[in-house]
Design a protein around this motif. Structure first.
Motif, PDB file in Angstrom:
ATOM      1  N   TYR A 410      22.766  32.962  76.961  1.00  0.00           N
ATOM      2  CA  TYR A 410      23.575  32.616  75.789  1.00  0.00           C
ATOM      3  C   TYR A 410      22.963  31.399  75.101  1.00  0.00           C
ATOM      4  CZ  TYR A 410      27.117  35.860  77.377  1.00  0.00           C
ATOM      5  OH  TYR A 410      27.771  37.000  77.730  1.00  0.00           O
ATOM      6  N   GLU A 411      23.195  31.294  73.781  1.00  0.00           N
ATOM      7  CA  GLU A 411      22.843  30.049  73.104  1.00  0.00           C
ATOM      8  C   GLU A 411      24.128  29.252  72.941  1.00  0.00           C
ATOM      9  OE1 GLU A 411      20.774  30.186  69.306  1.00  0.00           O
ATOM     10  OE2 GLU A 411      20.809  27.998  69.151  1.00  0.00           O
ATOM     11  N   ALA A 412      24.063  27.977  73.328  1.00  0.00           N
ATOM     12  CA  ALA A 412      25.232  27.110  73.208  1.00  0.00           C
ATOM     13  C   ALA A 412      25.215  26.470  71.829  1.00  0.00           C
ATOM     14  CB  ALA A 412      25.177  26.036  74.285  1.00  0.00           C
ATOM     15  N   VAL A 468      19.970  25.441  74.758  1.00  0.00           N
ATOM     16  CA  VAL A 468      20.656  24.228  74.337  1.00  0.00           C
ATOM     17  C   VAL A 468      19.901  23.622  73.158  1.00  0.00           C
ATOM     18  CG1 VAL A 468      21.381  21.955  75.089  1.00  0.00           C
ATOM     19  CG2 VAL A 468      21.388  23.842  76.698  1.00  0.00           C
ATOM     20  N   ASN A 469      20.621  23.375  72.064  1.00  0.00           N
ATOM     21  CA  ASN A 469      19.996  22.750  70.892  1.00  0.00           C
ATOM     22  C   ASN A 469      20.139  21.244  71.011  1.00  0.00           C
ATOM     23  OD1 ASN A 469      19.524  25.117  68.862  1.00  0.00           O
ATOM     24  ND2 ASN A 469      21.535  25.455  69.757  1.00  0.00           N
ATOM     25  N   LEU A 470      19.015  20.549  70.951  1.00  0.00           N
ATOM     26  CA  LEU A 470      19.096  19.091  70.964  1.00  0.00           C
ATOM     27  C   LEU A 470      18.429  18.566  69.702  1.00  0.00           C
ATOM     28  CD1 LEU A 470      18.278  17.998  74.618  1.00  0.00           C
ATOM     29  CD2 LEU A 470      20.502  18.297  73.530  1.00  0.00           C
ATOM     30  N   PHE A 500      15.583  24.388  76.299  1.00  0.00           N
ATOM     31  CA  PHE A 500      15.847  23.476  75.185  1.00  0.00           C
ATOM     32  C   PHE A 500      15.260  24.068  73.910  1.00  0.00           C
ATOM     33  CE2 PHE A 500      15.890  20.474  78.803  1.00  0.00           C
ATOM     34  CZ  PHE A 500      17.184  19.996  78.629  1.00  0.00           C
ATOM     35  N   GLU A 501      16.066  24.070  72.849  1.00  0.00           N
ATOM     36  CA  GLU A 501      15.559  24.554  71.567  1.00  0.00           C
ATOM     37  C   GLU A 501      15.195  23.353  70.706  1.00  0.00           C
ATOM     38  OE1 GLU A 501      17.857  27.486  69.566  1.00  0.00           O
ATOM     39  OE2 GLU A 501      17.790  28.841  71.283  1.00  0.00           O
ATOM     40  N   ILE A 502      14.017  23.432  70.139  1.00  0.00           N
ATOM     41  CA  ILE A 502      13.540  22.328  69.322  1.00  0.00           C
ATOM     42  C   ILE A 502      13.036  22.951  68.032  1.00  0.00           C
ATOM     43  CG2 ILE A 502      11.432  22.407  70.719  1.00  0.00           C
ATOM     44  CD1 ILE A 502      11.055  19.499  70.297  1.00  0.00           C
ATOM     45  N   LEU A 530      10.764  27.256  70.509  1.00  0.00           N
ATOM     46  CA  LEU A 530      10.555  26.713  69.164  1.00  0.00           C
ATOM     47  C   LEU A 530      11.538  27.440  68.256  1.00  0.00           C
ATOM     48  CD1 LEU A 530       8.613  24.618  68.089  1.00  0.00           C
ATOM     49  CD2 LEU A 530       7.072  26.442  67.408  1.00  0.00           C
ATOM     50  N   ASP A 531      12.555  26.706  67.789  1.00  0.00           N
ATOM     51  CA  ASP A 531      13.629  27.288  66.981  1.00  0.00           C
ATOM     52  C   ASP A 531      13.179  27.330  65.516  1.00  0.00           C
ATOM     53  OD1 ASP A 531      16.105  28.292  66.416  1.00  0.00           O
ATOM     54  OD2 ASP A 531      17.236  26.494  66.957  1.00  0.00           O
ATOM     55  N   ASP A 532      13.800  28.205  64.743  1.00  0.00           N
ATOM     56  CA  ASP A 532      13.511  28.296  63.314  1.00  0.00           C
ATOM     57  C   ASP A 532      12.024  28.507  63.049  1.00  0.00           C
ATOM     58  OD1 ASP A 532      16.154  27.673  63.301  1.00  0.00           O
ATOM     59  OD2 ASP A 532      15.921  25.620  62.598  1.00  0.00           O
ATOM     60  N   LEU A 551       9.359  31.774  71.145  1.00  0.00           N
ATOM     61  CA  LEU A 551       9.330  31.527  69.698  1.00  0.00           C
ATOM     62  C   LEU A 551      10.543  32.233  69.114  1.00  0.00           C
ATOM     63  CD1 LEU A 551       5.585  32.234  68.728  1.00  0.00           C
ATOM     64  CD2 LEU A 551       6.678  30.032  69.164  1.00  0.00           C
ATOM     65  N   LYS A 552      11.417  31.464  68.459  1.00  0.00           N
ATOM     66  CA  LYS A 552      12.592  32.096  67.843  1.00  0.00           C
ATOM     67  C   LYS A 552      12.361  32.220  66.351  1.00  0.00           C
ATOM     68  CE  LYS A 552      16.852  31.448  69.182  1.00  0.00           C
ATOM     69  NZ  LYS A 552      18.142  30.866  69.614  1.00  0.00           N
ATOM     70  N   ILE A 553      12.110  33.442  65.899  1.00  0.00           N
ATOM     71  CA  ILE A 553      11.837  33.662  64.469  1.00  0.00           C
ATOM     72  C   ILE A 553      13.085  33.276  63.672  1.00  0.00           C
ATOM     73  CG2 ILE A 553      11.253  35.374  62.725  1.00  0.00           C
ATOM     74  CD1 ILE A 553       9.867  36.958  64.902  1.00  0.00           C
TER      75      ILE A 553
HETATM   76 MG    MG Z   1      19.088  27.262  68.037  1.00  0.00          MG
END
Ligand code: MG
Ligand code: C2E
Ligand code: MG
Length: 622
Positions: A410-412, A468-470, A500-502, A530-532, A551-553
């Motif tokens: 899951y993404e928090a 987790v988005n930080l 960790f999403e960055i 790597l988010d976005d 890698l999150k497109i």
């Molecule tokens: Mg995110």
């Protein structure tokens, strides 16, 4: 025994021919056919009539060659060759050059022919008098460009096989050339396609103007030029005041027409080196280099007047259109980047709107401060209160694996509960928190809470991971590493369940300062995403070094995937980049089944989005 053997061979012959292998008879037919093709090729016999051409030509005709032409001397031979290149004419495939006569210098003619690129592939058979034959002639003849030498008197039995093998070679070369040129065409077409894609990526579909991405590149150039020349640039941000009204009243087709008309009005006002872009639905930007404050304001005023004087007609209705324009000066010695320049000009445009519309406003740092303060004045106490009263909560959005669709984690996503119990999404308060120094506490809350959530999951869900988005500040905070390490130890949660999403832009901007922290967390077993991805346009080389597992497109590429060929190309190449680098590629914002199917076809490894599952206040029991 022997009869059985025979019958099995018969069966094989029958099946061979049924399977398409030509029997022997067909092979000989094939050879006849190919010989006929060779006999239809064009041969030029250059020899003095009295001594050679007629008998050689006669031998060839007798053997079925149908396209034999003759020349009496060197000039005629060249003439015949040249006219064979005329439009519609068939080129000469073979030259038989009789140098036994004294009519012309065969070597000189050979060299003259070979100098022309069109004739480099044509075989040339030199015919010499047997009596003049000397060993040392060979190198001279071949150096001049001959491909073969025949000696007189010419025998048919010798001539025909030599002619045939020369023509065969020529035919093969022609075919290879044709294949090469087809490949070249294909390559050129691909280049055109890429150029077109480049155009689409950098232009706005509706107006053909540059889009925001392309403007940002131009801005970076302008900033660099300013550093070099010591001259200022200006960015004008133009926002139509009534677009939304007209669009709602008249419909999208009319709205589009208005946007195109305004683009044309602006175009007419441009100087040769100005750049005009459409940056969002009813917002345009004009980049002017080599200018100063007074000149930029005059230009902005001219744009404003031109739009103000325009009347937009739709059927019998007449609309007065006007625009608010924000001007940001980019001074030569200022340390600023493209997105800051854009933010300043749009901030100034916002000021123009709040001061009464149809106005030009010059960017002023104090305006921004007032604005942030105005905004912050509202938000800072609300965030503080939420922190103090533990009014943050997390929503969880499922991430599935492709193919198959199994939920792997899951993404928090953080939410803030306001005093009335309503939920506030992070885009409302995270930017303020980042600016006002409150993000630190939020990041710490997020880390601890995320690990607690994993620790509380039942054993049956111990395989689930949490993204987790930080904020980027978290990775610059030395307290993060011990916090994560100790929390993991105390809770017994395995580090590889945390990703960790960055965001790509943050990662690019601060990688040097955060590298150490990222590497230490990875050594602990935590994963990174790597988010976005795609919004920061990182170079391939940069990505190669960047230590992430996923890698999150970015969702903006996914949302219109079904209808947007540019997004399709971009997503496919992002997947390819990811695969080449050995990363797991994730797509977010999957909003329907068709997009999911397309992503699966493209080879995406994981997906999330409202179609798969909206963010929920609890992780559902597995
Ligand atoms: Mg995110
Ligand atoms: P993100 O990390 O890219 O998160 C994805 C956002 O897209 C989430 O918005 C999610 O609710 C939304 N979303 C998911 N599926 C769909 C869909 O199919 N369609 C649409 N239109 N949207 C979808 P949210 O929760 O508002 O988060 C926005 C951004 O705020 C996040 O973007 C992330 O950058 C940031 N954020 C979220 N939680 C945290 C946090 O705990 N800490 C920090 N520092 N930032 C957070
Ligand atoms: Mg994202």
């Amino acid at each position: 025994m022997s009869s059985a053997h025979n019958s099995s061979r018969d069966t094989r012959a029958a099946t061979d021919s049924a399977a398409g292998h030509p029997p022997v008879q067909d092979a000989s037919q094939d050879i006849h056919h190919r010989l006929d093709e060779l006999r239809a090729m064009r041969i030029l016999v250059a020899a003095a009539a009295d001594e050679g051409a007629a008998p050689i030509g006669a031998m060839l005709s007798h053997d079925g060659f149908t396209q034999v032409v003759s020349a009496q001397n060197g000039d005629e031979a060249l003439q015949a060759l040249r006219s064979s290149l005329d439009f519609g004419a068939r080129p000469i495939d073979l030259l038989l050059l009789d140098v036994a006569t004294t009519q012309f210098d065969g070597h000189a003619l050979c060299r003259a022919i070979r100098r022309q690129p069109v004739w480099t592939d044509m075989p040339i058979i030199l015919i010499r008098q047997r009596g003049t034959w000397r060993e040392d002639m060979l190198p001279g003849s071949f150096a001049a460009g001959a491909t073969d030498i025949l000696l007189r008197p010419v025998q048919r039995a010798e001539l025909i096989p030599r002619v045939i093998s020369a023509l065969l070679l020529k035919k093969e070369r022609d075919m290879r050339r044709q294949h090469e040129s087809e490949l070249e065409t294909e390559l050129a077409e691909r280049k055109v396609m890429e150029a077109r894609l480049q155009y689409l990526v950098s232009h706005d579909d509706l107006t053909g103007l540059f889009n925001r991405r392309r403007l940002e590149l131009a801005l970076e150039d302008a900033i660099a030029n300013g550093h070099a020349s010591g001259r200022a640039a200006a960015l004008l941000y133009v926002d139509l005041d009534q677009f939304k009204v007209i669009n709602d009243l008249e419909g999208h087709a009319v709205g589009d027409r208005l946007l195109m008309s305004v683009a044309n009005i602006l175009r007419k006002q441009l100087g040769a080196h100005d750049i005009l872009a459409r940056v969002s639905s009813d917002e345009y930007a004009v980049l002017i280099e080599d200018t100063d404050e007074a000149a930029a304001l005059t230009r902005a005023e001219a744009l404003r007047t031109a739009i103000d004087e325009y009347r937009f007609h739709s059927e019998d209705r007449n609309y007065h259109v006007c625009a608010s324009i924000g001007v940001a000066l980019i001074l030569p010695h200022e340390d600023i980047n493209a997105s800051e320049a854009l933010a300043r000009s749009s901030q100034a445009c916002f000021e123009a709107k709040t001061h009464g519309r149809n106005l030009v406003h010059l960017f002023n740092k104090d305006d921004v401060e007032t604005n942030i303060l105005r905004h912050a004045a509202d938000w800072v106490p609300r965030i503080r209160e939420a922190l103090a009263h533990d009014r943050f909560c997390m929503f969880f959005q499922p991430v599935i694996e492709l193919p198959g669709g199994r939920v792997v984690g899951y993404e928090a996503l953080i939410r803030m509960r306001d005093a009335e119990g309503g939920l506030v999404t992070p885009d409302r308060f995270i930017p303020v928190a980042e600016r006002m120094g409150l993000i630190h506490d939020i990041d710490l809350w997020v880390v601890q809470h995320a690990i607690d959530v994993l620790a509380r999951l039942p054993a049956s869900q111990s395989g689930l991971t949490l993204n987790v988005n930080l904020s980027i500040h978290a990775f610059q905070d030395p307290a993060l590493f011990p916090l994560v390490r100790d929390k993991l130890v105390h809770s017994g949660v395995s580090a590889d369940r945390i990703t960790f999403e960055i965001t790509e832009t943050a990662a690019v901007a601060s990688y040097d300062q955060t590298r150490n922290m990222i590497n230490r967390l990875r050594e602990l077993g935590c994963r990174f995403a790597l988010d976005d991805f795609g919004t920061g346009f990182s170079s391939f080389n940069y990505l190669k070094q960047f230590p992430v597992d996923y890698l999150k497109i970015d969702g903006s590429f996914i949302r219109n995937l079904l209808n947007d060929p540019v997004d399709q190309r971009l997503v496919r190449s992002m997947i390819e980049v990811g695969r080449t680098l050995g990363k797991v590629v994730v797509a977010e914002f999957v909003e329907n089944a068709e997009i999911l199917a397309l992503l699966e076809e493209y080879g995406v490894n994981r997906a999330q989005g409202n179609f798969i599952g909206e963010p929920l206040p609890e992780i559902p029991p597995g």
